[in-house]
Design an enzyme around this catalytic site. Structure first.
Site, PDB file in Angstrom:
ATOM      1  N   ARG A 123      -9.478  49.433 -42.552  1.00  0.00           N
ATOM      2  CA  ARG A 123      -8.624  49.835 -43.662  1.00  0.00           C
ATOM      3  C   ARG A 123      -7.533  48.799 -43.909  1.00  0.00           C
ATOM      4  O   ARG A 123      -7.126  48.073 -43.020  1.00  0.00           O
ATOM      5  CB  ARG A 123      -8.014  51.209 -43.345  1.00  0.00           C
ATOM      6  N   LYS A 188      -6.202  53.078 -30.166  1.00  0.00           N
ATOM      7  CA  LYS A 188      -7.253  53.271 -31.161  1.00  0.00           C
ATOM      8  C   LYS A 188      -8.638  53.138 -30.540  1.00  0.00           C
ATOM      9  O   LYS A 188      -8.960  52.128 -29.926  1.00  0.00           O
ATOM     10  CB  LYS A 188      -7.091  52.266 -32.303  1.00  0.00           C
ATOM     11  N   ARG A 324       3.105  55.980 -38.439  1.00  0.00           N
ATOM     12  CA  ARG A 324       3.418  55.681 -37.043  1.00  0.00           C
ATOM     13  C   ARG A 324       4.430  56.692 -36.532  1.00  0.00           C
ATOM     14  O   ARG A 324       5.157  57.313 -37.310  1.00  0.00           O
ATOM     15  CB  ARG A 324       3.981  54.260 -36.902  1.00  0.00           C
TER      16      ARG A 324
END
Length: 330
Positions: A123, A188, A324
């Protein structure tokens, strides 16, 4: 970033090696009909792509661990009856790009996966780094009769499908980060990229791309500019990539059918249960580094983040923004 595509000889050489016994460079060259120098270059590129090859002077080469090759027939055999077709490519620039170029003619549900991507995309224009044999990168084509508005919240519903599979495998720590990342302990593990084409009023072809870290070598993790993790770090019994992809595709097929019938509203509550920062202070930052602070109150029926700034609750669309934790400046 575009990576150098592995030469076909890299795949042939790795498939000729095993973890049990050494094979000399001369024997490999004779078997594959190439020079010793070509074998040496192929093994060098294999190491650069994250495949550990052990060498001993006078004995030759062997794999430090088996390469978990993708196999279309194995994957299809593990899927539910009547599953849509699947193709395995050795090398692709991007499975999303490849499928988008074929979307007008391809059948609904077609999956493309590749052993290696030279220009994998995430992304916001980021590149997706993947290890040969240590990552899972695939794209699925879905057709929607309605217009683009019908796709609101699609990436979030896809995230629910991925987390369901990970929980089923025993990775209960897998959570979702709005709008399309899968995290484990703040690192991630996987990402989702959805691209569309077609008429704004319909029909629409959506290409759902997913990248997941299965077993990332240290040298590759050091090249990634964010905190990452892989399945191998969390699952004592790591499934094969073939079994993992079969599970994901079956769950995605079920989710796509439900999404067509009921939209994201059918997944909203479950998505919020999995959201890593639900009810916590966060920052929503735009590409110009302008940030909004507030508390993540969940998402609305269209998948927009609901941000409570202390006065009002405002919906924030995905677009060119990143989310975040308020204390996280990375």
């Amino acid at each position: 970033m575009t990576l150098a595509a592995p030469r076909p000889l890299v795949f042939d050489t790795l498939r000729a090696l095993s973890t049990e016994q050494f094979c000399s460079g001369e024997a490999l060259a004779d078997q594959l009909g190439v020079s010793r120098a070509s074998i040496s270059l192929a093994l060098q590129q294999a190491r650069e792509l994250g495949v550990p090859v052990h060498s001993v002077h006078g004995r030759g080469y062997r794999l430090s661990q088996p390469v978990d090759w993708l196999d279309a027939s194995q994957i299809q055999a593990m899927r539910q009856a009547g599953a849509p077709p699947l193709e395995v490519l050795s090398v692709a620039d991007s499975t999303n790009s490849q499928l988008l170029s074929r979307a007008a003619q391809a059948v609904h549900g077609l999956c493309l996966t590749a052993e290696f991507q030279t220009a994998g995309r995430g992304r916001r224009g980021r590149s997706w780094q993947a290890a040969l044999g240590g990552s899972l990168a695939f794209s699925v084509l879905w057709r929607f009769p309605g217009g683009i508005s019908q796709l609101s919240g699609l990436s979030l519903a896809v995230g629910v499908a991925v987390v369901r599979v990970l929980h089923r495998l025993g990775l209960q720590a897998a959570q979702l980060k709005w709008p399309n990342d899968i995290l484990v302990d703040g690192h991630k593990l996987a990402g989702i990229l959805i691209e569309t084409q077609g008429d704004a009023l319909g029909p629409i072809q959506a290409v759902v791309g997913i990248g997941m870290n299965v077993r990332l070598p240290d040298n590759l993790q050091q090249q990634i500019d964010q905190r990452t993790t892989d399945l191998a770090a969390h699952l004592p019994h790591l499934p094969s990539r073939n079994a993992l992809l079969a599970l994901l595709l079956d769950e995605l097929q079920a989710v796509s059918a439900q999404f067509v019938d009921a939209g994201f509203a059918a997944f909203r509550e479950e998505w919020q249960y999995y959201h890593v920062w639900q009810g916590q202070p966060v920052q929503v930052c735009y590409h110009d580094d302008h940030c909004l602070a507030g508390v993540a109150m969940g998402v609305d029926a269209a998948g927009a983040l609901l941000l409570h700034d202390g006065v009002t609750v405002r919906p924030v669309a995905a677009g060119e923004v990143s989310l975040r934790a308020a204390k996280d400046r990375t």
